[in-house]
Design an enzyme around this catalytic site. Structure first.
Site, PDB file in Angstrom:
ATOM      1  CG  ASP A   8      -2.114   0.884   0.901  1.00 35.42           C
ATOM      2  OD1 ASP A   8      -2.462   1.542   0.031  1.00 35.42           O
ATOM      3  OD2 ASP A   8      -3.097   0.756   1.980  1.00 35.42           O
ATOM      4  CG  HIS A  28      -9.141  -0.159  -3.770  1.00 38.66           C
ATOM      5  ND1 HIS A  28     -10.176   0.273  -3.278  1.00 38.66           N
ATOM      6  CD2 HIS A  28      -7.901   0.348  -3.298  1.00 38.66           C
ATOM      7  CE1 HIS A  28      -9.714   1.156  -2.442  1.00 38.66           C
ATOM      8  NE2 HIS A  28      -8.468   1.040  -2.293  1.00 38.66           N
TER       9      HIS A  28
HETATM   10  C1  HEM Z   1      -9.469  -1.538   4.318  1.00 40.56           C
HETATM   11  C2  HEM Z   1      -9.639  -0.779   3.270  1.00 40.56           C
HETATM   12  C3  HEM Z   1      -8.743  -0.359   2.171  1.00 40.56           C
HETATM   13  C4  HEM Z   1      -7.554  -1.094   1.920  1.00 40.56           C
HETATM   14  C5  HEM Z   1      -7.202  -2.605   2.067  1.00 40.56           C
HETATM   15  C6  HEM Z   1      -6.867  -0.540   0.665  1.00 40.56           C
HETATM   16  C7  HEM Z   1      -5.889  -0.890   0.020  1.00 40.56           C
HETATM   17  C8  HEM Z   1      -5.058  -0.337  -0.901  1.00 40.56           C
HETATM   18  C9  HEM Z   1      -4.030  -0.768  -1.863  1.00 40.56           C
HETATM   19  C10 HEM Z   1      -3.468  -1.989  -1.601  1.00 40.56           C
HETATM   20  C11 HEM Z   1      -3.802   0.113  -2.974  1.00 40.56           C
HETATM   21  C12 HEM Z   1      -2.820   0.132  -3.974  1.00 40.56           C
HETATM   22  C13 HEM Z   1      -1.454   0.847  -3.363  1.00 40.56           C
HETATM   23  C14 HEM Z   1      -1.426   2.081  -3.791  1.00 40.56           C
HETATM   24  O1  HEM Z   1      -1.720   2.360  -4.954  1.00 40.56           O
HETATM   25  O2  HEM Z   1      -0.907   3.006  -3.085  1.00 40.56           O
HETATM   26  C15 HEM Z   1      -4.540   1.082  -2.748  1.00 40.56           C
HETATM   27  C16 HEM Z   1      -4.976   2.621  -3.534  1.00 40.56           C
HETATM   28  C17 HEM Z   1      -5.644   3.417  -3.168  1.00 40.56           C
HETATM   29  N1  HEM Z   1      -6.758   3.544  -2.228  1.00 40.56           N
HETATM   30 FE1  HEM Z   1      -7.331   2.114  -0.860  1.00 40.56          FE
HETATM   31  N2  HEM Z   1      -7.593   0.633   0.440  1.00 40.56           N
HETATM   32  C18 HEM Z   1      -8.458   0.852   1.389  1.00 40.56           C
HETATM   33  C19 HEM Z   1      -9.463   1.811   1.843  1.00 40.56           C
HETATM   34  C20 HEM Z   1      -9.310   3.071   0.875  1.00 40.56           C
HETATM   35  C21 HEM Z   1     -10.605   4.046   1.011  1.00 40.56           C
HETATM   36  C22 HEM Z   1     -11.628   4.071   2.011  1.00 40.56           C
HETATM   37  C23 HEM Z   1     -10.063   4.781   0.136  1.00 40.56           C
HETATM   38  C24 HEM Z   1     -10.901   6.363  -0.207  1.00 40.56           C
HETATM   39  C25 HEM Z   1     -11.984   6.639  -0.030  1.00 40.56           C
HETATM   40  C26 HEM Z   1      -9.022   4.503  -0.681  1.00 40.56           C
HETATM   41  C27 HEM Z   1      -8.358   5.295  -1.868  1.00 40.56           C
HETATM   42  C28 HEM Z   1      -7.461   4.857  -2.347  1.00 40.56           C
HETATM   43  C29 HEM Z   1      -6.656   5.610  -3.398  1.00 40.56           C
HETATM   44  C30 HEM Z   1      -7.029   7.027  -4.152  1.00 40.56           C
HETATM   45  C31 HEM Z   1      -5.625   4.637  -4.130  1.00 40.56           C
HETATM   46  C32 HEM Z   1      -4.754   4.946  -5.199  1.00 40.56           C
HETATM   47  C33 HEM Z   1      -5.358   4.937  -6.394  1.00 40.56           C
HETATM   48  C34 HEM Z   1      -4.641   5.242  -7.607  1.00 40.56           C
HETATM   49  O3  HEM Z   1      -3.940   6.435  -7.645  1.00 40.56           O
HETATM   50  O4  HEM Z   1      -4.138   4.546  -8.676  1.00 40.56           O
HETATM   51  N3  HEM Z   1      -8.656   3.272  -0.269  1.00 40.56           N
HETATM   52  N4  HEM Z   1      -5.663   1.024  -1.428  1.00 40.56           N
END
Ligand code: HEM
Length: 485
Positions: A213, A357
């Site tokens: 992450d 996601h």
């Molecule tokens: C338990 C809940 C969550 C898990 C396990 C999770 C996990 C991850 C993982 C593994 C990544 C990929 C790594 C990265 O690109 O930095 C990611 C990206 C991201 N997550 Fe989450 N996340 C969670 C909750 C959230 C929430 C609540 C939001 C916002 C509403 C969010 C927004 C984002 C965004 C904006 C990205 C980057 C997307 C991009 O720019 O390509 N995440 N998340």
């Protein structure tokens, strides 16, 4: 020129390595460089993000306003400039270890930040509105329905009773506890500690489902050295009162502040793993050219489609068939992509599903459809969360509670966190043509589609959360010295 070359694995790398450099760039006569905010006045987790191994969120209510102001006067939070200096120290320690071929000497850190809820500001007598409607209307629980939260919340969030939160981060659990105790003692006469959440970074910076992450983060124009493909945003998207702040006419005391969203998100890791196993043959229909050989490879592929990245962080758009750990590790390549496929002119899911996601929360490029590149940059958030609970291992109980203490910063809650949550929960988002299509919800934040013989399930359950305002350090000092606010 940055001297942070040994921090290349960090997604947010300061552009300047000294106060003098920053001051030079802040000079208004400097052509082509937007006037930069005063980094010694902005609290430290907001856009450089605290480097950390352990973190505690200490939620409190104020019992005595005048004693609190006195305590506040002696409290010095970690500023953004402090964080850039600490990062430089870590950088130097890595350089020394490499040059001398000696083990890395840990840099001891104890970092802290304070933020207030709307109830907290009101209690302090700061009644003026910040002009962020979601924050100003009261606790997060009022948005519970639009956040899709159906399960019960923990008491402190259900009550909406926090006046504020201290964010305490350190390079070890021990240093984190020491700093927490120091703050607790300093504010003993004026606050009641309502609740604590303790987080711990997992090996290789993964979250509990096992995916790396913290890779895609926005880089603030003039303050961070962007990696290839990283979205560069105006400072005002994250820091209030700076160029690009979408909300005009805010009170002066909001300048250099930011909105912090805190969410406690429990993760059902065994449930998620079973779900992936139940889809381990899907590649045969969807991407037969992947030629996978074992069910484990099929599950890993399906998991990567849920996130849009493999466990290593490699984007499936660039590595569609198998994980590529070298790509996942390489910050010069792992964010340098969009979702176009050569010779296909329309937005498509050839390699990455629309509901993965990372594509739901940031669809990158949609050609002529919405959101366009500028809208995407404007909806950026800085994510600064940390996992909580024990990692699932063969010896650790399956049913132990674990999850993510999600934190994000933005100057407008509606334009940042809430917008992304709405996208994640909206089956028809993104709009990729002239008619509405159902792509399904984000499998991580929404309800995952049912596999044959399974009920639709959600693997992430919100236990609640809160909205906070993170004031500038000069604002804290003013509040501390004011007889009435
Ligand atoms: C338990 C809940 C969550 C898990 C396990 C999770 C996990 C991850 C993982 C593994 C990544 C990929 C790594 C990265 O690109 O930095 C990611 C990206 C991201 N997550 Fe989450 N996340 C969670 C909750 C959230 C929430 C609540 C939001 C916002 C509403 C969010 C927004 C984002 C965004 C904006 C990205 C980057 C997307 C991009 O720019 O390509 N995440 N998340």
């Amino acid at each position: 020129m940055s001297s942070y070359s040994n921090l290349s694995k960090r997604s947010i790398v300061p552009l300047h390595s000294s106060v003098q450099q920053i001051q030079r760039c802040r000079a208004p006569q400097n052509p082509g460089i937007p006037q930069l905010p005063d980094l010694s006045d902005i609290q430290g987790d907001i856009f450089y993000v605290f480097p950390k191994v352990a973190e505690q969120f200490m939620f409190f209510s104020i019992k005595d306003v005048s004693a609190f102001k006195k305590n506040l006067g002696s409290f010095t939070p970690t500023s953004s400039i402090n964080v850039s200096e600490i990062l430089e120290k870590i950088n130097q320690a890595k350089e020394t270890a490499r040059n001398n071929r000696t083990p890395l000497c840990q840099v001891d850190t104890s970092l802290s930040q304070i933020a207030f809820s709307r109830a907290g500001l009101n209690f302090l007598g700061v009644k003026e509105l910040t002009k962020d409607t979601n924050f100003d209307k009261g606790p997060m629980k009022l948005d519970r329905q639009s956040l899709g939260d159906n399960a019960s919340w923990e008491k402190v969030f259900e009550d909406g009773s926090s006046h504020g939160v201290f964010t305490i981060a350190a390079n070890s659990t021990l240093n984190c506890q020491k700093k927490a105790l120091e703050i607790e003692n300093a504010f003993k006469s004026s606050i009641i500690i309502l609740h604590r959440e303790n987080g711990q970074v997992l090996p290789n910076h993964v979250e509990h489902f096992g995916f790396r992450d913290g890779i895609s983060q926005p880089a603030i124009k003039g303050l961070a050295a962007p990696h290839p493909g990283q979205t560069v945003v105006d400072p005002g998207i994250i820091i209030m009162g700076c160029t690009g702040d979408p909300i005009a006419g805010r009170p002066a005391w909001t300048k250099y502040g930011s909105m912090m969203v805190f969410r406690k998100l429990a993760q059902d890791v065994p449930g998620f793993n079973n779900y992936l196993a139940s889809h381990s043959e899907d590649w045969r229909k969807i991407l037969p050219q992947a030629n996978l050989t074992t069910p484990a490879e099929g599950s890993a592929w399906f998991g990567a489609r849920c996130f849009g990245r493999w466990k290593s962080g490699a984007p499936i758009q660039l590595a569609p068939y198998r994980d590529d750990p070298a790509l996942g590790e390489d910050n010069e390549r792992n964010n340098n992509f969009d979702y176009t496929v050569p010779r296909l002119s329309e937005p498509n899911e050839y390699f990455c599903p629309f509901n993965a996601h990372i594509r739901k929360t940031a669809p990158r490029n949609l050609l002529n459809y919405r959101p366009n590149k500028q809208e995407l940059a404007d909806s950026s958030i800085v994510r600064a969360g940390i996992p909580y609970g024990p990692q699932l291992t063969p010896t650790c109980p399956q049913n132990a509670e674990r999850g993510l203490l999600f934190v994000c910063y933005q100057s407008s809650i509606k334009g940042g966190f809430l917008l992304q949550t709405q996208w994640a929960l909206d089956s028809s988002f993104p709009v990729v043509g002239t008619s509405i299509k159902d792509h399904g919800q984000d499998p991580i934040l929404g309800v995952a589609p049912a596999a044959p013989g399974f009920k639709p399930q959600s693997f992430v359950t919100s236990k609640g959360g809160e909205y906070f305002f993170v004031p500038a350090i000069s604002t804290i000092k003013k509040w501390a010295s004011a007889t009435g606010c």
